[in-house]
Design an enzyme around this catalytic site. Structure first.
Site, PDB file in Angstrom:
ATOM      1  N   MET A  92     -54.959  14.502  49.258  1.00 46.82           N
ATOM      2  CA  MET A  92     -55.769  15.503  49.968  1.00 46.82           C
ATOM      3  C   MET A  92     -55.102  16.878  49.845  1.00 46.82           C
ATOM      4  SD  MET A  92     -57.571  13.609  53.124  1.00 46.82           S
ATOM      5  CE  MET A  92     -56.233  13.653  54.280  1.00 46.82           C
ATOM      6  N   GLY A  93     -54.176  17.012  48.904  1.00 47.69           N
ATOM      7  CA  GLY A  93     -53.521  18.300  48.699  1.00 47.69           C
ATOM      8  C   GLY A  93     -52.442  18.567  49.731  1.00 47.69           C
ATOM      9  N   LEU A 110     -49.436  19.416  48.934  1.00 44.40           N
ATOM     10  CA  LEU A 110     -48.503  18.481  48.294  1.00 44.40           C
ATOM     11  C   LEU A 110     -47.073  18.663  48.788  1.00 44.40           C
ATOM     12  CD1 LEU A 110     -49.836  18.678  44.605  1.00 44.40           C
ATOM     13  CD2 LEU A 110     -50.537  17.122  46.447  1.00 44.40           C
ATOM     14  N   HIS A 111     -46.378  17.522  48.918  1.00 46.58           N
ATOM     15  CA  HIS A 111     -44.971  17.528  49.330  1.00 46.58           C
ATOM     16  C   HIS A 111     -44.234  16.482  48.492  1.00 46.58           C
ATOM     17  CE1 HIS A 111     -46.079  13.879  51.385  1.00 46.58           C
ATOM     18  NE2 HIS A 111     -46.999  14.533  52.094  1.00 46.58           N
ATOM     19  N   GLY A 133     -43.446  13.482  48.909  1.00 48.69           N
ATOM     20  CA  GLY A 133     -44.065  12.150  48.828  1.00 48.69           C
ATOM     21  C   GLY A 133     -45.082  12.109  47.694  1.00 48.69           C
ATOM     22  N   HIS A 134     -45.962  13.114  47.673  1.00 48.71           N
ATOM     23  CA  HIS A 134     -46.949  13.184  46.587  1.00 48.71           C
ATOM     24  C   HIS A 134     -46.251  13.303  45.229  1.00 48.71           C
ATOM     25  CE1 HIS A 134     -49.326  15.166  49.983  1.00 48.71           C
ATOM     26  NE2 HIS A 134     -50.061  14.120  49.680  1.00 48.71           N
ATOM     27  N   LYS A 180     -46.153   4.883  52.661  1.00 48.18           N
ATOM     28  CA  LYS A 180     -46.151   5.586  53.948  1.00 48.18           C
ATOM     29  C   LYS A 180     -47.467   5.289  54.668  1.00 48.18           C
ATOM     30  CE  LYS A 180     -46.807   9.444  56.498  1.00 48.18           C
ATOM     31  NZ  LYS A 180     -48.148  10.004  56.637  1.00 48.18           N
ATOM     32  N   MET A 209     -42.290  12.191  55.095  1.00 49.46           N
ATOM     33  CA  MET A 209     -42.995  13.418  54.687  1.00 49.46           C
ATOM     34  C   MET A 209     -44.493  13.231  54.877  1.00 49.46           C
ATOM     35  SD  MET A 209     -41.114  14.814  51.314  1.00 49.46           S
ATOM     36  CE  MET A 209     -39.382  15.249  51.362  1.00 49.46           C
TER      37      MET A 209
HETATM   38  P1  AMP Z   1     -52.582  12.222  51.430  1.00 51.15           P
HETATM   39  O1  AMP Z   1     -52.628  13.521  50.676  1.00 51.15           O
HETATM   40  O2  AMP Z   1     -51.887  12.314  52.733  1.00 51.15           O
HETATM   41  O3  AMP Z   1     -53.940  11.556  51.490  1.00 51.15           O
HETATM   42  O4  AMP Z   1     -51.678  11.260  50.553  1.00 51.15           O
HETATM   43  C1  AMP Z   1     -51.935  11.021  49.193  1.00 51.15           C
HETATM   44  C2  AMP Z   1     -51.050   9.904  48.704  1.00 51.15           C
HETATM   45  O5  AMP Z   1     -49.681  10.270  48.888  1.00 51.15           O
HETATM   46  C3  AMP Z   1     -51.262   8.604  49.477  1.00 51.15           C
HETATM   47  O6  AMP Z   1     -51.197   7.517  48.587  1.00 51.15           O
HETATM   48  C4  AMP Z   1     -50.106   8.598  50.447  1.00 51.15           C
HETATM   49  O7  AMP Z   1     -49.711   7.313  50.844  1.00 51.15           O
HETATM   50  C5  AMP Z   1     -49.024   9.256  49.596  1.00 51.15           C
HETATM   51  N1  AMP Z   1     -47.976   9.794  50.469  1.00 51.15           N
HETATM   52  C6  AMP Z   1     -48.132  10.653  51.518  1.00 51.15           C
HETATM   53  N2  AMP Z   1     -46.950  10.877  52.129  1.00 51.15           N
HETATM   54  C7  AMP Z   1     -46.031  10.133  51.461  1.00 51.15           C
HETATM   55  C8  AMP Z   1     -44.624   9.909  51.618  1.00 51.15           C
HETATM   56  N3  AMP Z   1     -43.926  10.504  52.579  1.00 51.15           N
HETATM   57  N4  AMP Z   1     -44.016   9.065  50.752  1.00 51.15           N
HETATM   58  C9  AMP Z   1     -44.707   8.444  49.775  1.00 51.15           C
HETATM   59  N5  AMP Z   1     -46.031   8.604  49.583  1.00 51.15           N
HETATM   60  C10 AMP Z   1     -46.681   9.429  50.403  1.00 51.15           C
END
Ligand code: AMP
Length: 282
Positions: free
Chosen positions: A30-31, A33-34, A36-37, A149, A184
């Site tokens: 969902m953008g 980005l950090h 984790g992404h 996560k 994160m």
């Molecule tokens: P989101 O943008 O929050 O929808 O996350 C996109 C992808 O990044 C999803 O598969 C999340 O599980 C993964 N993600 C988000 N935060 C982390 C993190 N801290 N460590 C590993 N993967 C992550």
């Protein structure tokens, strides 16, 4: 790096590459980005010829009164980060392209979607499963990357992919944490200074529960859960949505914390909802 906003366009672009025998890895996000992404993007980069990152704040996974409108959307920054990671394509469709007028089709994964976060965010995983199924159909990747996560999400996507015979390898990647242990998340920016400082208690509580099991100091799930809740409630303004100990495949609750299990928590600190989990396989 290309930025493509329309399903037909990306399909056309990728079909050429696939005909030439290239493998495609998709990282749905969902953008905002950090790290984790970035860990997912780097793994996708290592394992595929072409890397696609979708950046889409999916309206169908947000409930009424949730943070859809205020969710951070620093797209220029995201683009720079993707460029640096040698991403080939960013797919950033406008919401009306993904859900045009008259849209009616949703995917629901029974049972697993009604527990844990699903209980507190009704309809959330229906939105997640739907958008991921759409992204799979649009991008038709060989592999797609998800973070542990969002443990429940990763399991639901795995289930959906298997149940619907989707020819995509679902790859799960470990949780990336800040130096102090906080998982994160794009939502961490909502936290005030003292909230941010205290939020570390969530990961500490979960890890110390797992340590207790490892040292054979505890195994009764209810007792462990109560201890974790007590630890988390030390955060000023924290409200615990849930702490549960579950089977890491089915997400069914366990009464005895015997590995393999996952301990998961969702906590609201002020207006910010944070989730985290720790897995113990053996
Ligand atoms: P989101 O943008 O929050 O929808 O996350 C996109 C992808 O990044 C999803 O598969 C999340 O599980 C993964 N993600 C988000 N935060 C982390 C993190 N801290 N460590 C590993 N993967 C992550």
């Amino acid at each position: 790096m290309k930025t493509i906003s329309f399903p037909r366009k990306i399909q056309k672009h990728l079909s050429k590459l696939k005909r030439a025998g290239k493998t495609v890895g998709l990282v749905p996000t969902m953008g905002a980005l950090h790290g984790g992404h970035l860990s997912l993007i780097r793994r996708a980069r290592r394992e595929n010829d072409v890397v696609v990152v979708s950046v889409f704040v999916n309206p169908s996974q947000f409930g009424q009164g949730e943070d859809f409108r205020r969710y951070p959307r620093p797209f220029a920054r995201d683009k720079k980060l993707c460029e640096k990671e040698k991403v080939d394509v960013i797919f950033n469709p406008p919401p009306q392209t993904m859900y045009p007028k008259g849209y009616l089709t949703y995917i629901s994964v029974d049972r697993m979607s009604d527990v844990l976060c699903g209980k507190h965010r009704p309809g959330h995983f229906k939105g997640v499963a739907t958008v991921v199924a759409k992204l799979f159909n649009i991008v038709q990747p060989d592999r797609a990357y998800f973070g542990l996560k969002d443990f429940q999400q990763a399991r639901i996507i795995g289930r959906m992919t298997a149940d619907l015979n989707v020819p995509v390898d679902v790859v799960t990647c470990p949780t990336v944490r800040e130096k102090d242990g906080l998982a994160m998340s794009s939502r961490n920016v909502y936290l005030g200074k003292s909230q941010r400082k205290n939020s570390v208690l969530i990961s500490e509580a979960l890890h110390s529960a797992v340590d207790m099991v490892k040292c054979r100091k505890a195994k009764n799930a209810d007792k462990i859960i109560e201890k974790v809740k007590k630890d988390i409630r030390r955060i000023a303004g924290a409200r615990v949505d849930y702490v549960d100990i579950c089977d890491p495949e089915t997400l069914e609750k366990k009464t005895v914390a015997k590995p393999p299990f996952v301990i998961l928590a969702a906590v609201r600190i002020g207006k910010t909802r944070l989730i985290d989990n720790v897995i113990l396989l053996k």
